[in-house]
Design a protein around this motif. Structure first.
Motif, short mmCIF file in Angstrom:
data_model
loop_
_atom_site.label_atom_id
_atom_site.label_comp_id
_atom_site.label_asym_id
_atom_site.label_seq_id
_atom_site.Cartn_x
_atom_site.Cartn_y
_atom_site.Cartn_z
N CYS A 4 -1.81 3.86 -1.41
CA CYS A 4 -0.52 3.95 -0.74
C CYS A 4 -0.08 5.40 -0.70
CB CYS A 4 0.52 3.09 -1.47
SG CYS A 4 2.10 3.06 -0.60
N CYS A 7 3.67 6.14 -2.04
CA CYS A 7 3.79 5.98 -3.49
C CYS A 7 2.78 6.84 -4.24
CB CYS A 7 3.58 4.52 -3.88
SG CYS A 7 4.73 3.39 -3.09
N PHE A 11 -3.47 0.67 -5.54
CA PHE A 11 -2.98 -0.66 -5.91
C PHE A 11 -4.14 -1.62 -6.03
CE2 PHE A 11 0.99 1.01 -4.24
CZ PHE A 11 1.90 0.53 -5.17
N CYS A 22 2.74 -3.02 0.35
CA CYS A 22 2.97 -2.40 -0.94
C CYS A 22 4.21 -3.01 -1.60
CB CYS A 22 3.17 -0.90 -0.74
SG CYS A 22 3.68 -0.04 -2.24
N SER A 24 6.11 -1.67 -3.69
CA SER A 24 7.16 -0.67 -3.94
C SER A 24 7.87 -0.25 -2.65
CB SER A 24 6.55 0.57 -4.60
OG SER A 24 5.89 0.22 -5.80
N CYS A 25 7.07 0.10 -1.60
CA CYS A 25 7.68 0.65 -0.39
C CYS A 25 7.51 -0.25 0.82
CB CYS A 25 7.10 2.04 -0.10
SG CYS A 25 5.35 2.00 0.32
ZN LIG Z 1 3.92 2.07 -1.52
#
Ligand SMILES: [Zn+2]
Length: 70
Positions: A4, A7, A11, A22, A24-25
């Motif tokens: 990613c 980030c 992953f 993702c 997170s984002c």
């Molecule tokens: Zn991400």
């Protein structure tokens, strides 16, 4: 391993969201995981179709027998 950019980390495919984004984002990192009936192999549907045809034929035979057509 999906990487990613926003980030700046790798992953594990298992830690991604089910749609391959993702956690997170939300960036799309992998193909969405197939789920539900789409992931059933094609020969299952072939078998199911044959079973339905067979049961349908038996049903017709049963109705014909019950109504005294034969
Ligand atoms: Zn991400």
């Amino acid at each position: 391993m999906p990487w990613c950019d926003p980030c700046e980390r790798f992953f594990n495919p298992n830690t991604l969201n089910r749609d391959g984004t993702c956690p997170s984002c939300g960036k799309q990192l992998a193909e969405p995981q197939q789920q539900g009936w789409r992931s059933v192999p094609w020969h299952f549907w072939l078998l199911l179709g044959a079973l339905v045809l067979y049961l349908g034929w038996r049903l017709i035979q049963g109705v014909a027998w019950a109504t005294g057509l034969f």
